[in-house]
Design an enzyme around this catalytic site. Sequence first.
Site, PDB file in Angstrom:
ATOM      1  N   HIS A 233      58.452  80.201   1.275  1.00  0.00           N
ATOM      2  CA  HIS A 233      59.383  80.529   2.354  1.00  0.00           C
ATOM      3  C   HIS A 233      60.550  81.259   1.725  1.00  0.00           C
ATOM      4  CE1 HIS A 233      62.179  80.102   5.746  1.00  0.00           C
ATOM      5  NE2 HIS A 233      63.090  79.852   4.812  1.00  0.00           N
TER       6      HIS A 233
ATOM      7  N   GLU B  16      70.208  77.964   6.451  1.00  0.00           N
ATOM      8  CA  GLU B  16      69.137  77.239   5.756  1.00  0.00           C
ATOM      9  C   GLU B  16      69.619  76.541   4.479  1.00  0.00           C
ATOM     10  OE1 GLU B  16      66.041  80.138   5.094  1.00  0.00           O
ATOM     11  OE2 GLU B  16      65.536  80.249   7.214  1.00  0.00           O
TER      12      GLU B  16
ATOM     13  N   TYR C 293      62.628  75.195  10.929  1.00  0.00           N
ATOM     14  CA  TYR C 293      61.780  76.079  11.719  1.00  0.00           C
ATOM     15  C   TYR C 293      62.106  76.030  13.207  1.00  0.00           C
ATOM     16  CZ  TYR C 293      58.812  77.171   7.671  1.00  0.00           C
ATOM     17  OH  TYR C 293      58.326  77.633   6.465  1.00  0.00           O
TER      18      TYR C 293
ATOM     19  N   ASN D 249      50.780  79.957   3.017  1.00  0.00           N
ATOM     20  CA  ASN D 249      51.270  81.204   2.414  1.00  0.00           C
ATOM     21  C   ASN D 249      52.291  81.004   1.292  1.00  0.00           C
ATOM     22  OD1 ASN D 249      53.295  80.394   4.046  1.00  0.00           O
ATOM     23  ND2 ASN D 249      53.547  82.320   5.119  1.00  0.00           N
TER      24      ASN D 249
ATOM     25  N   LYS E 148      56.027  76.120  -1.056  1.00  0.00           N
ATOM     26  CA  LYS E 148      55.444  75.239  -0.048  1.00  0.00           C
ATOM     27  C   LYS E 148      54.382  74.317  -0.659  1.00  0.00           C
ATOM     28  CE  LYS E 148      56.336  78.402   3.844  1.00  0.00           C
ATOM     29  NZ  LYS E 148      55.692  79.156   4.951  1.00  0.00           N
TER      30      LYS E 148
HETATM   31  P1  IDP Z   1      57.749  84.449   7.200  1.00  0.00           P
HETATM   32  O1  IDP Z   1      57.546  83.154   6.458  1.00  0.00           O
HETATM   33  O2  IDP Z   1      57.019  85.586   6.553  1.00  0.00           O
HETATM   34  O3  IDP Z   1      59.193  84.754   7.475  1.00  0.00           O
HETATM   35  P2  IDP Z   1      57.563  83.745  10.032  1.00  0.00           P
HETATM   36  O4  IDP Z   1      57.006  84.638  11.087  1.00  0.00           O
HETATM   37  O5  IDP Z   1      59.039  83.516  10.026  1.00  0.00           O
HETATM   38  O6  IDP Z   1      57.034  84.284   8.623  1.00  0.00           O
HETATM   39  O7  IDP Z   1      56.816  82.344  10.193  1.00  0.00           O
HETATM   40  C1  IDP Z   1      57.283  81.211   9.495  1.00  0.00           C
HETATM   41  C2  IDP Z   1      56.082  80.494   8.956  1.00  0.00           C
HETATM   42  O8  IDP Z   1      55.277  80.018  10.043  1.00  0.00           O
HETATM   43  C3  IDP Z   1      55.141  81.352   8.117  1.00  0.00           C
HETATM   44  O9  IDP Z   1      55.571  81.480   6.775  1.00  0.00           O
HETATM   45  C4  IDP Z   1      53.840  80.593   8.245  1.00  0.00           C
HETATM   46  O10 IDP Z   1      53.819  79.458   7.373  1.00  0.00           O
HETATM   47  C5  IDP Z   1      53.901  80.097   9.687  1.00  0.00           C
HETATM   48  N1  IDP Z   1      53.241  81.010  10.622  1.00  0.00           N
HETATM   49  C6  IDP Z   1      53.753  82.143  11.148  1.00  0.00           C
HETATM   50  N2  IDP Z   1      52.871  82.745  11.988  1.00  0.00           N
HETATM   51  C7  IDP Z   1      51.772  81.973  11.973  1.00  0.00           C
HETATM   52  C8  IDP Z   1      50.488  82.068  12.624  1.00  0.00           C
HETATM   53  O11 IDP Z   1      50.221  82.990  13.388  1.00  0.00           O
HETATM   54  N3  IDP Z   1      49.592  81.078  12.344  1.00  0.00           N
HETATM   55  C9  IDP Z   1      49.862  80.043  11.502  1.00  0.00           C
HETATM   56  N4  IDP Z   1      51.057  79.909  10.874  1.00  0.00           N
HETATM   57  C10 IDP Z   1      51.999  80.857  11.104  1.00  0.00           C
END
Ligand code: IDP
Length: 153
Positions: free
Chosen positions: A115, A126, A49, A112, A9
């Site tokens: 992805h 995807e 997304y 984070n 990312k």
């Molecule tokens: P993942 O990437 O670990 O699969 P997901 O729940 O699928 O997590 O969420 C996709 C992306 O959305 C996350 O990687 C993160 O960048 C963002 N995200 C998820 N939950 C939150 C949140 O509570 N606050 C801000 N960003 C979030």
Amino acid sequence: MERTLIILKPDAVQRRLIGRIIQRFEDKGLTIAGMRLMRISRELAQKLYSAHEGKPFYPRLMEYITSGPVVVTVLQGNRCIEIARALMGKTFGYEAAAGTIRGDFGASGSFNLVHGSDSAESSSTEIPLFFTEQELLEYSPASVDWVFPKVDS
Ligand code: IDP
Ligand code: MG
């Protein structure tokens, strides 16, 4: 063999962590089938997304993923979806275990670094968003039979 979509990312690119993160996947024995540096458009981000549309963090997620260049890669290997997710760690760095990519390089509750597809179903939707079948190379690194034995449990 299974394939998974991995995206480094914008924070990973801006923090010059491309090499160190890719190294984790290579060290594990996964094979790079495709790779590109690109900027994700809003339209593409919406497709990637779509499952999160309507959630409170969705607008910030759109802003984040489109904010700068990303490295998109397809990794290949037996059970690579599960393996890559384990290497990534829990969603945010503050909760991810030490030793994982997110646990070692991140502390934020929104940025984070990576992805990774979370299931065979999501990888199959995807991957075509980013690569044509022709852009994914089918090859067998010399080490592959030592990482994934032909007869394995
Ligand atoms: P993942 O990437 O670990 O699969 P997901 O729940 O699928 O997590 O969420 C996709 C992306 O959305 C996350 O990687 C993160 O960048 C963002 N995200 C998820 N939950 C939150 C949140 O509570 N606050 C801000 N960003 C979030
Ligand atoms: Mg997810």
